[in-house]
Design a protein around this motif. Structure first.
Motif, PDB file in Angstrom:
ATOM      1  N   ALA A   1     -17.394 -13.717  -3.660  1.00 27.46           N
ATOM      2  CA  ALA A   1     -16.486 -14.823  -4.438  1.00 27.46           C
ATOM      3  C   ALA A   1     -17.259 -16.155  -5.363  1.00 27.46           C
ATOM      4  N   GLY A   2     -18.014 -16.222  -4.669  1.00 28.32           N
ATOM      5  CA  GLY A   2     -18.701 -16.707  -5.675  1.00 28.32           C
ATOM      6  C   GLY A   2     -19.115 -16.394  -7.400  1.00 28.32           C
ATOM      7  N   LEU A   3     -20.128 -14.856  -6.447  1.00 26.58           N
ATOM      8  CA  LEU A   3     -20.241 -13.780  -8.061  1.00 26.58           C
ATOM      9  C   LEU A   3     -19.112 -14.103  -9.402  1.00 26.58           C
ATOM     10  N   LEU A   4     -17.984 -13.468  -8.745  1.00 25.23           N
ATOM     11  CA  LEU A   4     -17.048 -13.578  -9.116  1.00 25.23           C
ATOM     12  C   LEU A   4     -15.884 -14.629  -9.468  1.00 25.23           C
ATOM     13  N   GLY A   5     -16.415 -15.826  -9.155  1.00 21.33           N
ATOM     14  CA  GLY A   5     -15.310 -16.586  -9.661  1.00 21.33           C
ATOM     15  C   GLY A   5     -15.813 -17.303 -10.785  1.00 21.33           C
ATOM     16  N   ASN A   6     -17.021 -16.679 -11.739  1.00 23.22           N
ATOM     17  CA  ASN A   6     -17.563 -16.892 -12.620  1.00 23.22           C
ATOM     18  C   ASN A   6     -17.618 -16.518 -13.490  1.00 23.22           C
ATOM     19  N   ALA A   7     -16.922 -15.036 -13.165  1.00 19.98           N
ATOM     20  CA  ALA A   7     -17.179 -13.839 -13.971  1.00 19.98           C
ATOM     21  C   ALA A   7     -16.633 -13.727 -15.000  1.00 19.98           C
ATOM     22  N   THR A   8     -16.390 -12.956 -15.952  1.00 19.07           N
ATOM     23  CA  THR A   8     -15.351 -12.620 -16.995  1.00 19.07           C
ATOM     24  C   THR A   8     -15.613 -10.985 -16.872  1.00 19.07           C
ATOM     25  N   LEU A   9     -14.782 -10.317 -16.468  1.00 18.46           N
ATOM     26  CA  LEU A   9     -14.934  -9.373 -16.178  1.00 18.46           C
ATOM     27  C   LEU A   9     -13.436  -8.300 -17.097  1.00 18.46           C
ATOM     28  N   ASN A  10     -14.044  -7.175 -17.205  1.00 18.27           N
ATOM     29  CA  ASN A  10     -13.015  -6.286 -18.103  1.00 18.27           C
ATOM     30  C   ASN A  10     -12.695  -5.008 -17.199  1.00 18.27           C
ATOM     31  N   GLU A  11     -11.419  -4.845 -17.294  1.00 13.98           N
ATOM     32  CA  GLU A  11     -10.655  -3.854 -16.545  1.00 13.98           C
ATOM     33  C   GLU A  11     -11.935  -2.579 -15.757  1.00 13.98           C
ATOM     34  N   GLY A  12     -12.997  -1.750 -16.656  1.00 12.68           N
ATOM     35  CA  GLY A  12     -13.666  -1.319 -16.241  1.00 12.68           C
ATOM     36  C   GLY A  12     -14.606  -1.484 -15.277  1.00 12.68           C
ATOM     37  N   GLU A  13     -15.311  -2.464 -15.902  1.00 14.23           N
ATOM     38  CA  GLU A  13     -16.120  -3.495 -14.263  1.00 14.23           C
ATOM     39  C   GLU A  13     -15.325  -3.715 -13.376  1.00 14.23           C
ATOM     40  N   ILE A  14     -13.540  -4.313 -12.830  1.00  6.91           N
ATOM     41  CA  ILE A  14     -13.489  -4.162 -11.796  1.00  6.91           C
ATOM     42  C   ILE A  14     -13.168  -2.770 -11.275  1.00  6.91           C
ATOM     43  N   GLY A  15     -13.100  -1.935 -11.874  1.00  4.27           N
ATOM     44  CA  GLY A  15     -12.472  -0.617 -11.591  1.00  4.27           C
ATOM     45  C   GLY A  15     -14.274  -0.346 -11.168  1.00  4.27           C
ATOM     46  N   GLU A  16     -14.914  -0.506 -11.175  1.00  2.00           N
ATOM     47  CA  GLU A  16     -16.968  -0.295 -10.947  1.00  2.00           C
ATOM     48  C   GLU A  16     -16.367  -0.814  -8.886  1.00  2.00           C
ATOM     49  N   ILE A  17     -16.238  -1.967  -9.654  1.00  2.21           N
ATOM     50  CA  ILE A  17     -16.191  -3.084  -8.359  1.00  2.21           C
ATOM     51  C   ILE A  17     -15.477  -2.346  -7.192  1.00  2.21           C
ATOM     52  N   GLU A  18     -14.042  -1.449  -7.835  1.00  4.29           N
ATOM     53  CA  GLU A  18     -13.221  -1.724  -6.630  1.00  4.29           C
ATOM     54  C   GLU A  18     -14.003  -0.098  -6.363  1.00  4.29           C
ATOM     55  N   ALA A  19     -14.634   0.798  -6.651  1.00  2.00           N
ATOM     56  CA  ALA A  19     -14.930   2.181  -6.505  1.00  2.00           C
ATOM     57  C   ALA A  19     -16.442   1.658  -5.401  1.00  2.00           C
ATOM     58  N   LEU A  20     -16.731   0.780  -5.464  1.00  2.00           N
ATOM     59  CA  LEU A  20     -18.209   0.747  -4.443  1.00  2.00           C
ATOM     60  C   LEU A  20     -17.461   0.151  -3.132  1.00  2.00           C
ATOM     61  N   LEU A  21     -16.735  -0.629  -3.389  1.00  3.63           N
ATOM     62  CA  LEU A  21     -16.126  -1.452  -2.071  1.00  3.63           C
ATOM     63  C   LEU A  21     -15.282   0.081  -1.835  1.00  3.63           C
ATOM     64  N   GLU A  22     -14.866   0.759  -1.703  1.00  2.00           N
ATOM     65  CA  GLU A  22     -14.264   1.953  -1.327  1.00  2.00           C
ATOM     66  C   GLU A  22     -14.937   2.537  -0.612  1.00  2.00           C
ATOM     67  N   LYS A  23     -16.289   3.011  -1.632  1.00  3.10           N
ATOM     68  CA  LYS A  23     -17.550   3.234  -1.474  1.00  3.10           C
ATOM     69  C   LYS A  23     -18.144   3.128   0.246  1.00  3.10           C
ATOM     70  N   ALA A  24     -17.995   2.089   0.701  1.00  2.00           N
ATOM     71  CA  ALA A  24     -18.404   1.134   1.642  1.00  2.00           C
ATOM     72  C   ALA A  24     -17.522   1.100   3.000  1.00  2.00           C
ATOM     73  N   LYS A  25     -16.069   1.715   2.162  1.00  2.00           N
ATOM     74  CA  LYS A  25     -15.273   1.752   3.722  1.00  2.00           C
ATOM     75  C   LYS A  25     -14.851   2.955   4.018  1.00  2.00           C
ATOM     76  N   ASN A  26     -15.487   3.849   3.152  1.00  2.00           N
ATOM     77  CA  ASN A  26     -15.561   5.298   3.354  1.00  2.00           C
ATOM     78  C   ASN A  26     -16.801   4.831   4.094  1.00  2.00           C
ATOM     79  N   ASP A  27     -17.927   4.272   3.961  1.00  2.00           N
ATOM     80  CA  ASP A  27     -19.372   4.852   4.614  1.00  2.00           C
ATOM     81  C   ASP A  27     -18.937   4.281   6.151  1.00  2.00           C
ATOM     82  N   LEU A  28     -18.467   3.445   6.648  1.00  2.00           N
ATOM     83  CA  LEU A  28     -17.757   2.623   7.868  1.00  2.00           C
ATOM     84  C   LEU A  28     -17.224   3.947   8.729  1.00  2.00           C
ATOM     85  N   LYS A  29     -16.292   4.373   7.933  1.00  2.00           N
ATOM     86  CA  LYS A  29     -16.006   5.917   8.731  1.00  2.00           C
ATOM     87  C   LYS A  29     -17.020   6.779   9.539  1.00  2.00           C
ATOM     88  N   ASP A  30     -18.241   7.039   8.234  1.00  2.37           N
ATOM     89  CA  ASP A  30     -18.924   8.334   8.122  1.00  2.37           C
ATOM     90  C   ASP A  30     -19.641   7.790   9.679  1.00  2.37           C
TER      91      ASP A  30
END
Length: 129
Positions: free
Chosen positions: A100-129
């Motif tokens: 939250a601290g890192l994102l609070g001061n960041a100016t992210l573009n749509e592609g970077e937000i997509g990369e973060i979302e992909a990382l979070l989705e991977k983390a969710k999938n890793d928890l399921k395995d």
């Protein structure tokens, strides 16, 4: 295996240059890479490389009397270890508050937000395995 070591600002600058090289490099060529931002002598750079060698952050081989240095840890592995260390130092903190601290001061573009979302989705999938 993750290596844990603290780097000074100058040592980190040397490591960033080594990671950028993608191949072993002689100190004189490394010094040339660093010249635009650092007014170091070759002996200063050699001292930094010796300290990094002692910390097992770099290694070298000798060929025709020249030493060629290369990192022994990847940039992403170093970043991960440093991030984990920061979270431990701020023991009341959590990965969520750090993010939250890192994102609070960041100016992210749509592609970077997509990369973060992909990382979070991977983390969710890793928890399921």
């Amino acid at each position: 295996m993750k290596k844990s070591f603290k780097l000074s600002e100058s040592e980190l600058d040397v490591m960033l240059a080594l990671w950028e090289c993608n191949k072993p490099i002689r100190p004189s060529a490394l010094l040339t890479m660093l010249q635009p931002t650092h007014d170091w002598s070759i002996s200063t750079l050699q001292t930094l490389l010796a300290r990094l060698y002692d910390k097992q952050a770099v290694d070298y081989y000798t060929e025709k009397r020249f030493r060629y240095f290369y990192p022994t840890v990847t940039k992403s592995d170093y970043a991960l270890v440093e991030t984990e260390s920061l979270i431990q130092q701020l023991d009341e903190s959590s990965p969520v508050s750090l993010m939250a601290g890192l994102l609070g001061n960041a100016t992210l573009n749509e592609g970077e937000i997509g990369e973060i979302e992909a990382l979070l989705e991977k983390a969710k999938n890793d928890l399921k395995d």
